[in-house]
Design a protein around this motif. Structure first.
Motif, short mmCIF file in Angstrom:
data_model
loop_
_atom_site.label_atom_id
_atom_site.label_comp_id
_atom_site.label_asym_id
_atom_site.label_seq_id
_atom_site.Cartn_x
_atom_site.Cartn_y
_atom_site.Cartn_z
N ASN A 148 0.82 -1.21 0.00
CA ASN A 148 0.00 0.00 0.00
C ASN A 148 0.86 1.26 0.00
O ASN A 148 0.49 2.27 -0.60
CB ASN A 148 -0.94 0.01 1.21
CG ASN A 148 -1.99 -1.08 1.14
OD1 ASN A 148 -2.19 -1.70 0.09
ND2 ASN A 148 -2.67 -1.34 2.25
N GLY A 149 2.01 1.19 0.67
CA GLY A 149 2.90 2.35 0.70
C GLY A 149 3.47 2.67 -0.67
O GLY A 149 3.57 3.83 -1.06
N VAL A 150 3.85 1.62 -1.41
CA VAL A 150 4.38 1.84 -2.76
C VAL A 150 3.30 2.41 -3.67
O VAL A 150 3.54 3.33 -4.45
CB VAL A 150 4.95 0.53 -3.33
CG1 VAL A 150 5.30 0.69 -4.81
CG2 VAL A 150 6.19 0.11 -2.54
N ARG A 190 -5.32 6.14 -13.58
CA ARG A 190 -6.67 5.78 -14.00
C ARG A 190 -7.09 4.40 -13.50
O ARG A 190 -8.26 4.05 -13.56
CB ARG A 190 -6.74 5.79 -15.53
CG ARG A 190 -6.55 7.17 -16.12
CD ARG A 190 -6.49 7.09 -17.62
NE ARG A 190 -6.32 8.42 -18.21
CZ ARG A 190 -6.19 8.63 -19.51
NH1 ARG A 190 -6.24 7.61 -20.34
NH2 ARG A 190 -6.06 9.85 -19.98
N ARG A 191 -6.14 3.62 -13.02
CA ARG A 191 -6.43 2.25 -12.60
C ARG A 191 -6.90 2.22 -11.15
O ARG A 191 -6.43 2.98 -10.31
CB ARG A 191 -5.17 1.39 -12.76
CG ARG A 191 -5.36 -0.10 -12.51
CD ARG A 191 -6.27 -0.74 -13.54
NE ARG A 191 -5.76 -0.61 -14.89
CZ ARG A 191 -4.95 -1.50 -15.49
NH1 ARG A 191 -4.59 -2.58 -14.83
NH2 ARG A 191 -4.55 -1.31 -16.72
N SER A 192 -7.84 1.32 -10.85
CA SER A 192 -8.32 1.16 -9.49
C SER A 192 -7.17 0.75 -8.57
O SER A 192 -6.32 -0.06 -8.94
CB SER A 192 -9.41 0.08 -9.45
OG SER A 192 -9.71 -0.29 -8.12
N ALA A 193 -7.16 1.33 -7.37
CA ALA A 193 -6.09 1.02 -6.42
C ALA A 193 -6.19 -0.40 -5.91
O ALA A 193 -5.18 -1.08 -5.69
CB ALA A 193 -6.11 1.99 -5.25
N ALA A 194 -7.40 -0.90 -5.69
CA ALA A 194 -7.54 -2.23 -5.11
C ALA A 194 -8.55 -3.07 -5.87
O ALA A 194 -8.19 -3.98 -6.61
CB ALA A 194 -7.91 -2.14 -3.64
N ALA A 204 -5.87 -8.77 -9.49
CA ALA A 204 -4.50 -8.79 -10.01
C ALA A 204 -4.21 -7.56 -10.86
O ALA A 204 -3.08 -7.09 -10.92
CB ALA A 204 -4.27 -10.06 -10.82
N GLY A 205 -5.26 -7.02 -11.54
CA GLY A 205 -5.05 -5.87 -12.41
C GLY A 205 -5.13 -4.54 -11.71
O GLY A 205 -4.89 -3.50 -12.33
N GLY A 232 -1.16 -4.38 3.11
CA GLY A 232 -1.11 -5.13 1.87
C GLY A 232 0.06 -6.07 1.77
O GLY A 232 0.22 -6.78 0.77
N GLY A 233 0.91 -6.11 2.78
CA GLY A 233 2.13 -6.93 2.76
C GLY A 233 3.34 -6.05 2.99
O GLY A 233 3.51 -5.03 2.31
#
Length: 292
Positions: A148-150, A190-194, A204-205, A232-233
């Motif tokens: 999540n930090g990255v 533009r991509r969903s964060a989760a 995965a995407g 998130g790890g």
């Protein structure tokens, strides 16, 4: 009366040493050491044969040259040979062991545009893990990152870059049927964060899914060690990853990403702050530890 004995020049001169011939056993040992180096999770402290070959490499220059030659013949670059890192090698661009960004992306998604996202994820992990030159120079430094930090780091950089693009009047809405023309940061923003599947698994995407894939790959490659499930790890860097990033640190993409000022470091833990006002731009399609 004592007898005078005359020594000839030949008798007086020491016999020149003849280098020992390389034996098949020496070649086999050198190749064995390189093979150990290609197993990044293997720790010399836990394998007696590996540790012994490392000792021989450090103490026997002819053997060290032989091992270096074996590595070079396989298209490998020796980054360091030490008890802490083992025989750390990286693949040259023309090596059969080189991992290419396109191949990696195709294994993770059918969308060709995601190639940019996977490259940016690897670049961001490296930048978050080692945000200062002194971090890379310090053998004792351990970087720590979370999925999540990255993602938050990249999104903050995206916002700063988008603001800059608007200031100079750049087109921020390129053709949707040509994702290769878009900068990686535009695709990322533009991509969903989760997102989530029906059973609440991370898509995965999604961008955190992509960062998670990068972190898993780096862990499997012996570059990161997973330390927990928070954010998130969470992961810590290894000596091999530090050497890998050192080898890649001269890339313009990593330098310009860090120059955005999004990740300052105070006590050794990178954090996010509002980006500084500078003129850096992110170079698209650049990732670690891949060849383009």
């Amino acid at each position: 009366m004592s007898e005078h004995v005359e020594w000839s020049d030949t008798e007086a001169s020491p016999t020149p040493s003849v280098p020992a011939a390389v034996t098949p056993a020496d070649a086999a040992d050198a190749a064995r050491l390189v093979a150990f180096g290609l197993q990044p999770k293997l720790q010399p402290a836990r394998d007696q044969e590996y540790a012994e070959l490392l000792r021989r490499y450090r103490e026997d220059p002819p053997f060290a040259r032989l091992a270096d030659a074996v590595a070079a013949g396989l298209g490998l670059i020796v980054l360091e040979v030490s008890p802490r890192a083992g025989m750390a090698v990286t693949a040259a661009e023309d090596s059969v062991f080189a991992v290419r960004m396109g191949d990696y992306a195709r294994r993770t998604s059918a969308d060709g545009g995601d190639r940019f996202l996977h490259g940016l994820a690897h670049l961001a992990v490296a930048a978050m893990a080692f945000p200062r030159p002194e971090d890379l120079a310090d053998d004792g430094y351990i970087g720590r990152v979370s999925v999540n930090g990255v993602d938050a780091f990249v999104r903050q950089a995206c916002r700063r870059l988008e603001e800059r693009a608007e200031e100079v009047g750049e087109n921020t809405d390129p053709a949707t049927d040509a994702p290769g023309l878009e900068a990686a940061w535009r695709i990322w923003a533009r991509r969903s964060a989760a997102g989530a599947t029906k059973d609440a698994r991370r898509l995965a995407g999604s961008t955190t899914g992509i960062v998670g894939k990068a972190a898993a790959f780096l862990t499997d490659s012996g570059f990161l060690q997973r330390t927990g499930d928070d954010n998130g790890g969470t992961y810590r860097t290894t000596a091999r990853y530090q050497l890998q990033v050192r080898d890649m640190a001269g890339s313009a993409a990593m330098a310009e990403l860090l120059e955005l000022g999004v990740v300052p470091v105070t006590d050794g833990t990178p954090t996010l702050v509002p980006a500084a006002d500078d003129d850096a731009e992110l170079v698209a399609d650049a990732g670690l530890p891949f060849h383009s």
